[in-house]
Design a protein around this motif. Sequence first.
Motif, PDB file in Angstrom:
ATOM      1  N   LEU A   1       0.805  -1.219   0.000  1.00 19.81           N
ATOM      2  CA  LEU A   1       0.000   0.000   0.000  1.00 19.81           C
ATOM      3  C   LEU A   1       0.838   1.270   0.000  1.00 19.81           C
ATOM      4  CD1 LEU A   1      -2.845  -1.000   2.486  1.00 19.81           C
ATOM      5  CD2 LEU A   1      -3.139  -0.457   0.059  1.00 19.81           C
ATOM      6  N   THR A   2       2.059   1.189   0.479  1.00 17.83           N
ATOM      7  CA  THR A   2       2.885   2.396   0.610  1.00 17.83           C
ATOM      8  C   THR A   2       4.137   2.388  -0.263  1.00 17.83           C
ATOM      9  OG1 THR A   2       4.055   1.459   2.530  1.00 17.83           O
ATOM     10  CG2 THR A   2       2.098   2.813   2.964  1.00 17.83           C
ATOM     11  N   HIS A   3       4.287   1.375  -1.108  1.00 18.17           N
ATOM     12  CA  HIS A   3       5.413   1.317  -2.045  1.00 18.17           C
ATOM     13  C   HIS A   3       4.868   1.069  -3.447  1.00 18.17           C
ATOM     14  CE1 HIS A   3       7.469   0.599   1.792  1.00 18.17           C
ATOM     15  NE2 HIS A   3       8.565   1.032   1.200  1.00 18.17           N
TER      16      HIS A   3
ATOM     17  N   SER B   1       8.077  13.472  -9.342  1.00 19.63           N
ATOM     18  CA  SER B   1       8.949  13.653  -8.176  1.00 19.63           C
ATOM     19  C   SER B   1       9.747  12.387  -7.900  1.00 19.63           C
ATOM     20  CB  SER B   1       8.112  14.017  -6.939  1.00 19.63           C
ATOM     21  OG  SER B   1       7.539  15.295  -7.077  1.00 19.63           O
ATOM     22  N   ASP B   2      10.813  12.528  -7.127  1.00 20.79           N
ATOM     23  CA  ASP B   2      11.663  11.392  -6.783  1.00 20.79           C
ATOM     24  C   ASP B   2      10.919  10.391  -5.907  1.00 20.79           C
ATOM     25  OD1 ASP B   2      13.721  12.585  -8.138  1.00 20.79           O
ATOM     26  OD2 ASP B   2      14.818  13.249  -6.358  1.00 20.79           O
ATOM     27  N   GLY B   3      11.381   9.140  -5.956  1.00 26.23           N
ATOM     28  CA  GLY B   3      10.902   8.119  -5.033  1.00 26.23           C
ATOM     29  C   GLY B   3       9.767   7.271  -5.575  1.00 26.23           C
ATOM     30  N   HIS B   4       9.453   6.210  -4.835  1.00 26.65           N
ATOM     31  CA  HIS B   4       8.364   5.301  -5.189  1.00 26.65           C
ATOM     32  C   HIS B   4       7.536   4.919  -3.963  1.00 26.65           C
ATOM     33  CE1 HIS B   4      10.749   4.824  -8.869  1.00 26.65           C
ATOM     34  NE2 HIS B   4       9.639   4.377  -9.429  1.00 26.65           N
ATOM     35  N   ALA B   5       7.612   5.715  -2.905  1.00 26.46           N
ATOM     36  CA  ALA B   5       6.909   5.365  -1.667  1.00 26.46           C
ATOM     37  C   ALA B   5       6.092   6.547  -1.165  1.00 26.46           C
ATOM     38  CB  ALA B   5       7.909   4.926  -0.599  1.00 26.46           C
ATOM     39  N   THR B   6       5.097   6.222  -0.344  1.00 23.76           N
ATOM     40  CA  THR B   6       4.282   7.240   0.316  1.00 23.76           C
ATOM     41  C   THR B   6       4.193   6.915   1.805  1.00 23.76           C
ATOM     42  OG1 THR B   6       2.076   8.257   0.441  1.00 23.76           O
ATOM     43  CG2 THR B   6       2.168   5.952  -0.216  1.00 23.76           C
ATOM     44  N   THR B   7       4.045   7.943   2.610  1.00 21.70           N
ATOM     45  CA  THR B   7       3.891   7.741   4.060  1.00 21.70           C
ATOM     46  C   THR B   7       2.531   8.274   4.543  1.00 21.70           C
ATOM     47  OG1 THR B   7       5.039   9.831   4.530  1.00 21.70           O
ATOM     48  CG2 THR B   7       6.376   7.826   4.478  1.00 21.70           C
TER      49      THR B   7
ATOM     50  N   ARG C   1       5.659  12.075   5.950  1.00 22.89           N
ATOM     51  CA  ARG C   1       6.823  12.775   5.387  1.00 22.89           C
ATOM     52  C   ARG C   1       6.448  13.675   4.223  1.00 22.89           C
ATOM     53  NH1 ARG C   1       9.668   8.053   7.104  1.00 22.89           N
ATOM     54  NH2 ARG C   1      10.900   8.673   8.911  1.00 22.89           N
ATOM     55  N   GLU C   2       5.244  13.518   3.707  1.00 25.33           N
ATOM     56  CA  GLU C   2       4.768  14.475   2.713  1.00 25.33           C
ATOM     57  C   GLU C   2       4.658  15.875   3.317  1.00 25.33           C
ATOM     58  OE1 GLU C   2       3.924  10.511   1.145  1.00 25.33           O
ATOM     59  OE2 GLU C   2       3.641  11.435   3.111  1.00 25.33           O
ATOM     60  N   ALA C   3       4.578  15.960   4.642  1.00 24.54           N
ATOM     61  CA  ALA C   3       4.613  17.273   5.305  1.00 24.54           C
ATOM     62  C   ALA C   3       5.928  17.991   4.997  1.00 24.54           C
ATOM     63  CB  ALA C   3       4.452  17.104   6.811  1.00 24.54           C
ATOM     64  N   ASP C   4       7.022  17.236   4.836  1.00 22.77           N
ATOM     65  CA  ASP C   4       8.294  17.839   4.433  1.00 22.77           C
ATOM     66  C   ASP C   4       8.177  18.470   3.043  1.00 22.77           C
ATOM     67  OD1 ASP C   4       9.260  16.824   6.787  1.00 22.77           O
ATOM     68  OD2 ASP C   4      10.485  15.257   5.879  1.00 22.77           O
ATOM     69  N   ASP C   5       7.415  17.815   2.159  1.00 21.50           N
ATOM     70  CA  ASP C   5       7.224  18.343   0.806  1.00 21.50           C
ATOM     71  C   ASP C   5       6.412  19.635   0.848  1.00 21.50           C
ATOM     72  OD1 ASP C   5       8.389  15.897   0.320  1.00 21.50           O
ATOM     73  OD2 ASP C   5       6.579  14.968  -0.492  1.00 21.50           O
ATOM     74  N   VAL C   6       5.411  19.687   1.717  1.00 20.90           N
ATOM     75  CA  VAL C   6       4.625  20.910   1.880  1.00 20.90           C
ATOM     76  C   VAL C   6       5.524  22.044   2.387  1.00 20.90           C
ATOM     77  CG1 VAL C   6       2.750  22.003   3.173  1.00 20.90           C
ATOM     78  CG2 VAL C   6       2.461  19.685   2.273  1.00 20.90           C
TER      79      VAL C   6
ATOM     80  N   GLY D   1       9.592   4.155   9.574  1.00 23.44           N
ATOM     81  CA  GLY D   1      10.306   4.797  10.662  1.00 23.44           C
ATOM     82  C   GLY D   1       9.535   5.823  11.455  1.00 23.44           C
ATOM     83  N   TYR D   2       8.243   5.606  11.635  1.00 20.99           N
ATOM     84  CA  TYR D   2       7.462   6.501  12.493  1.00 20.99           C
ATOM     85  C   TYR D   2       6.319   5.719  13.119  1.00 20.99           C
ATOM     86  CZ  TYR D   2       3.776   6.933   8.913  1.00 20.99           C
ATOM     87  OH  TYR D   2       2.764   6.687   8.015  1.00 20.99           O
ATOM     88  N   SER D   3       5.673   6.310  14.112  1.00 23.56           N
ATOM     89  CA  SER D   3       4.540   5.661  14.757  1.00 23.56           C
ATOM     90  C   SER D   3       3.255   6.052  14.042  1.00 23.56           C
ATOM     91  CB  SER D   3       4.436   6.062  16.232  1.00 23.56           C
ATOM     92  OG  SER D   3       3.209   5.591  16.784  1.00 23.56           O
ATOM     93  N   GLY D   4       2.629   5.089  13.384  1.00 20.59           N
ATOM     94  CA  GLY D   4       1.376   5.373  12.706  1.00 20.59           C
ATOM     95  C   GLY D   4       0.265   5.727  13.668  1.00 20.59           C
ATOM     96  N   PHE D   5       0.347   5.242  14.906  1.00 22.60           N
ATOM     97  CA  PHE D   5      -0.683   5.526  15.900  1.00 22.60           C
ATOM     98  C   PHE D   5      -0.628   6.981  16.374  1.00 22.60           C
ATOM     99  CE2 PHE D   5       0.221   0.960  16.276  1.00 22.60           C
ATOM    100  CZ  PHE D   5      -1.034   0.453  15.995  1.00 22.60           C
TER     101      PHE D   5
END
Length: 352
Positions: free
Chosen positions: A39-41, A154-160, A164-169, A251-255
Amino acid sequence: MFRKAFLALRARPKRALLCLTLLASVAMNVLAYRHAWLLTHFVGVGDRPPSPEVMTLWQKAEAALCGVQIPKPRNAKTPADYELPFEARRFVTRDGLECAAWRVPCPDGQRSQGLCLLFHGFANAKDSMLPAARAFHEFGYDTLLVDFRGSGESDGHATTIGYREADDVAAACAYAKRQWPDAPILLYGRSMGSVAILRAIATQQVRPTALILEAPFDRLLATTRNRCRTAGLPAFPLAELLVFWGGVQHGYSGFAHNPVAYAKAVECPTLLLHGDCDIRVSPAEARQVFDRLPGKKTWALLAGAGHENLAAKHHAEWLAAVEGFLSEIAPKRRAENLRSVGAALNTSETAE
């Protein structure tokens, strides 16, 4: 051999139950890990799988056992398909990824209302924001449509899922301030895009002039449960396992990825749009995000709308809500642009 094992387990039913429970737990965790990864790759090529709402029972069973591969979202259209002038732009995030964007200038002869940055949803690319961009263009805004990491050009093949899309914003806002330092900044996001905006405000001190949020989920766990139910799968404990393993993989807590908490940091005027038939993010869940917004805010619930592109599928209702909000936050400039448009029309009629 198997007969002996069966007889041994039969002789000790408690041990047999423990073994079966352990095997079931291992199998479910392996399955959840694979689902979270798929789902995320994104994969390189292929057709996008149908949404769970339209899958047949057989397709749902196959997806539950094998997972679904989602191809990297690509841009099938450009602003030119909407008769909009545009320039291709690129900027770099703080972790070194390049994000692609389109800049569409405001109409000639109009004073710019500001700069609207548009952020798409999960498994989409920036071309999905073109219907909204055309409307903002007509409202007199310069626009910047952004491909999140892993999507489009854009670079990459994954979503979080907005983490981490907040970094893109944040990187897009920093780029916009460098390029257009005096422009008021309006942020517009759909689904995951609205979540990324809220997280960028809460964690990276992004300070826009105004926000338009469309269908943000309140908690990652809640929207994962909804999607499990939509796919005909048991929400518990599958949703918890998906959120756990997805967080481990990235590498983060989804909860802890909860827009309902991020919303408390918003200080600017905000319009929150939602469909009253949305089964992926219920109106009650979106309302929780809205209720946590501390500043001036407007709630717009669109009748008959689901978790879909509201600007494209429910354009008239979407347009009315957005135009009303923009008129409230910038009434003077809006009036100037309307007079400018009226003057241009009068001149055109005279010339004819």
